[in-house]
Write a protein that holds these residues in place. Structure first.
Motif, short mmCIF file in Angstrom:
data_model
loop_
_atom_site.label_atom_id
_atom_site.label_comp_id
_atom_site.label_asym_id
_atom_site.label_seq_id
_atom_site.Cartn_x
_atom_site.Cartn_y
_atom_site.Cartn_z
N GLY A 208 0.81 -1.21 0.00
CA GLY A 208 0.00 0.00 0.00
C GLY A 208 0.84 1.26 0.00
N LEU A 209 1.92 1.24 0.78
CA LEU A 209 2.83 2.39 0.81
C LEU A 209 3.49 2.57 -0.55
CD1 LEU A 209 4.37 4.58 2.39
CD2 LEU A 209 6.06 2.82 2.99
N PHE A 210 3.89 1.46 -1.16
CA PHE A 210 4.53 1.50 -2.48
C PHE A 210 3.60 2.16 -3.51
CE2 PHE A 210 5.02 -0.60 -6.65
CZ PHE A 210 6.32 -0.23 -6.95
N LEU A 211 2.36 1.69 -3.59
CA LEU A 211 1.42 2.24 -4.57
C LEU A 211 1.03 3.67 -4.21
CD1 LEU A 211 -0.91 -0.86 -5.11
CD2 LEU A 211 0.93 -0.04 -6.60
N GLY A 212 0.92 3.95 -2.92
CA GLY A 212 0.54 5.29 -2.51
C GLY A 212 1.59 6.34 -2.84
N LEU A 213 2.86 5.93 -2.83
CA LEU A 213 3.94 6.87 -3.16
C LEU A 213 4.21 6.93 -4.66
CD1 LEU A 213 6.48 6.09 -0.29
CD2 LEU A 213 5.09 8.15 -0.56
N LEU A 214 4.02 5.82 -5.35
CA LEU A 214 4.37 5.77 -6.78
C LEU A 214 3.27 6.30 -7.68
CD1 LEU A 214 6.76 4.82 -8.51
CD2 LEU A 214 5.55 2.65 -8.83
N THR A 215 2.01 6.06 -7.32
CA THR A 215 0.90 6.37 -8.21
C THR A 215 0.72 7.86 -8.49
OG1 THR A 215 -0.27 4.38 -7.48
CG2 THR A 215 -1.57 6.06 -8.59
N PRO A 216 0.81 8.76 -7.49
CA PRO A 216 0.50 10.17 -7.78
C PRO A 216 1.29 10.76 -8.95
CG PRO A 216 0.64 9.82 -5.42
CD PRO A 216 1.08 8.54 -6.06
N HIS A 217 2.59 10.52 -8.98
CA HIS A 217 3.39 11.06 -10.08
C HIS A 217 3.67 10.02 -11.15
CE1 HIS A 217 6.34 9.06 -7.45
NE2 HIS A 217 7.02 8.85 -8.55
N GLY A 218 3.62 8.73 -10.77
CA GLY A 218 4.04 7.68 -11.69
C GLY A 218 3.14 7.54 -12.90
N LEU A 219 1.84 7.79 -12.74
CA LEU A 219 0.93 7.66 -13.87
C LEU A 219 1.34 8.59 -15.02
CD1 LEU A 219 -2.53 7.47 -12.05
CD2 LEU A 219 -1.35 5.62 -13.25
N LEU A 220 1.49 9.87 -14.72
CA LEU A 220 1.84 10.83 -15.76
C LEU A 220 3.28 10.62 -16.24
CD1 LEU A 220 0.79 13.21 -17.39
CD2 LEU A 220 1.63 14.73 -15.57
N GLU A 221 4.16 10.32 -15.31
CA GLU A 221 5.56 10.12 -15.66
C GLU A 221 5.74 8.95 -16.62
OE1 GLU A 221 9.08 8.10 -13.17
OE2 GLU A 221 8.40 10.02 -12.33
N LEU A 222 5.14 7.81 -16.30
CA LEU A 222 5.27 6.65 -17.16
C LEU A 222 4.55 6.85 -18.49
CD1 LEU A 222 4.88 3.74 -14.58
CD2 LEU A 222 6.95 4.42 -15.80
N THR A 223 3.43 7.55 -18.46
CA THR A 223 2.72 7.85 -19.70
C THR A 223 3.61 8.64 -20.65
OG1 THR A 223 0.57 7.83 -18.61
CG2 THR A 223 0.71 9.00 -20.70
N ALA A 224 4.36 9.60 -20.10
CA ALA A 224 5.28 10.38 -20.92
C ALA A 224 6.39 9.51 -21.49
CB ALA A 224 5.87 11.52 -20.08
N VAL A 225 6.92 8.61 -20.67
CA VAL A 225 7.96 7.71 -21.15
C VAL A 225 7.42 6.79 -22.24
CG1 VAL A 225 9.47 5.79 -20.50
CG2 VAL A 225 9.28 7.79 -19.01
N PHE A 226 6.20 6.28 -22.05
CA PHE A 226 5.60 5.41 -23.07
C PHE A 226 5.39 6.17 -24.38
CE2 PHE A 226 3.37 3.21 -19.29
CZ PHE A 226 4.52 2.51 -19.00
N LEU A 227 5.00 7.43 -24.28
CA LEU A 227 4.80 8.23 -25.49
C LEU A 227 6.12 8.46 -26.21
CD1 LEU A 227 3.20 9.94 -27.43
CD2 LEU A 227 3.24 11.82 -25.78
N ALA A 228 7.17 8.75 -25.45
CA ALA A 228 8.49 8.92 -26.07
C ALA A 228 8.92 7.64 -26.77
CB ALA A 228 9.51 9.33 -25.01
N ALA A 229 8.72 6.51 -26.10
CA ALA A 229 9.07 5.23 -26.70
C ALA A 229 8.25 4.97 -27.95
CB ALA A 229 8.85 4.11 -25.68
N ALA A 230 6.95 5.30 -27.89
CA ALA A 230 6.08 5.08 -29.04
C ALA A 230 6.54 5.90 -30.24
CB ALA A 230 4.64 5.43 -28.67
N ALA A 231 6.88 7.16 -30.00
CA ALA A 231 7.31 8.02 -31.10
C ALA A 231 8.60 7.50 -31.73
CB ALA A 231 7.51 9.45 -30.60
N GLY A 232 9.54 7.06 -30.89
CA GLY A 232 10.80 6.55 -31.41
C GLY A 232 10.63 5.27 -32.19
N MET A 233 9.84 4.33 -31.66
CA MET A 233 9.66 3.05 -32.35
C MET A 233 8.81 3.22 -33.61
SD MET A 233 9.32 0.19 -29.32
CE MET A 233 7.98 1.01 -28.43
#
Length: 330
Positions: A208-233
């Motif tokens: 619970g602590l792991f998800l509570g700390l990672l989720t607030p920023h991780g959703l947008l952060e990982l989405t940005a990384v996935f978009l960068a990867a998508a554009a490159g591939m």
């Protein structure tokens, strides 16, 4: 009217008009006269297609071409603010929207790998023993993971996070020059880190602590990384399978589109970094921190879908060379 035959017959004219429009600042007198003539002819072509064709993509492309040619013939230079608005309402969202299959595929692959590794680590003490000693793991799960988000001043921490995230995204963008081949490895490395950390935290009863700390920023952060990867591939694949267009033309267009993604993600990752520095360590209830992260993610996706879909319907591609530097005058 046979639309296919019409397109075959007039495509060279459209391509020539597009070429002259892109070179509008460096045309000779004869080329200016040719531009005006082609603009009038292609305007007629567009009118004919609108009355006899249901191909929205073709009509959208010609509409955009005619609008740009009209601006080149009759317009004045567009102010900087209009270029800024066009970037955020057309260039960036349309490239993101057109890359949605690669974007979604990157996200699914990432989470499948991260979750699989997390389960593997959490359920195997032998694997945990290879990661660190019991005291090292205890230090990480009991102290280091949580204190990472609060041990530095928010301003400097936000800057550090932004630089780190921008570097990961920049790697994905940069690897586009080698057809995106190393990008899956970059994603795997990040999925491995998330999976190992999650596995150790869940094994210690602190999921619970792991998800509570990672989720607030991780959703947008990982989405940005996935978009960068998508554009490159996507750029790499467009070079491998360019369709019926010259490979060099496709590479140039997709390369300029990738630049749009790179510029846009600078701001997206800055927002993610601010959330990680200001929201993640804040003494808010976990549900509130997660809600803020979810709202940021939903807002970003809604922005991409709304403006990206609208730009696609208008025949936009996100190619920066297509951005008009003139506005019509009357």
């Amino acid at each position: 009217m046979d639309v296919d035959a019409f397109v075959v017959a007039h495509r060279p004219t459209w391509d020539r008009l597009e070429h002259l429009t892109k070179r509008r600042r460096n045309l000779s007198g004869a080329e200016v006269d040719e531009l005006v003539d082609l603009y009038q002819r292609v305007s007629t072509h567009l009118s004919m297609l609108r009355s006899s064709s249901t191909d929205s993509a073709l009509i959208g492309r010609l509409s955009t071409l005619v609008a740009r040619a009209r601006s080149a013939v009759t317009g004045a230079h567009a102010p900087l603010w209009s270029e800024f608005i066009r970037f955020w309402t057309v260039s960036f969202p349309v490239v993101a929207y057109r890359s949605w299959r690669w974007w979604l595929g990157s996200a699914i692959a990432f989470f499948v790998v991260a979750i699989a590794i997390g389960f593997w680590v959490a359920s195997n003490p032998e694997v945990q023993a290879t990661i660190g000693t019991p005291s090292e793991i205890a230090q990480m799960v009991d102290h280091d993971f949580e204190s990472y988000y609060s041990e530095n001043p928010a301003g400097s921490f936000a800057l550090r996070v932004w630089i780190n995230n921008a570097w990961v995204a920049a790697q994905c963008i940069g690897f586009a020059v080698v057809l995106g081949l190393p990008i899956p490895y970059v994603l795997f490395q990040n999925a491995l880190n998330v999976g190992v950390a999650g596995g150790l935290m869940f094994a210690a009863g602190k999921g619970g602590l792991f998800l509570g700390l990672l989720t607030p920023h991780g959703l947008l952060e990982l989405t940005a990384v996935f978009l960068a990867a998508a554009a490159g591939m996507r750029l790499g694949w467009s070079v491998i399978a360019p369709g019926d267009r010259p490979r060099g033309q496709v590479l140039a267009e997709q390369g300029r589109a990738v630049v749009s993604v790179a510029v846009g993600l600078v701001v997206v990752l800055l927002i993610s970094g601010l959330i990680e520095a200001l929201v993640t360590p804040a003494p808010f209830p976990t549900w509130l921190r997660i809600t803020i992260g979810v709202l940021a993610e939903v807002g970003f996706l809604a922005y991409i879908i709304y403006f990206g879909r609208r730009a696609v319907r208008a025949g936009e591609t996100g190619d920066l060379a297509d951005a008009p530097d003139v506005v019509p005058t009357r």
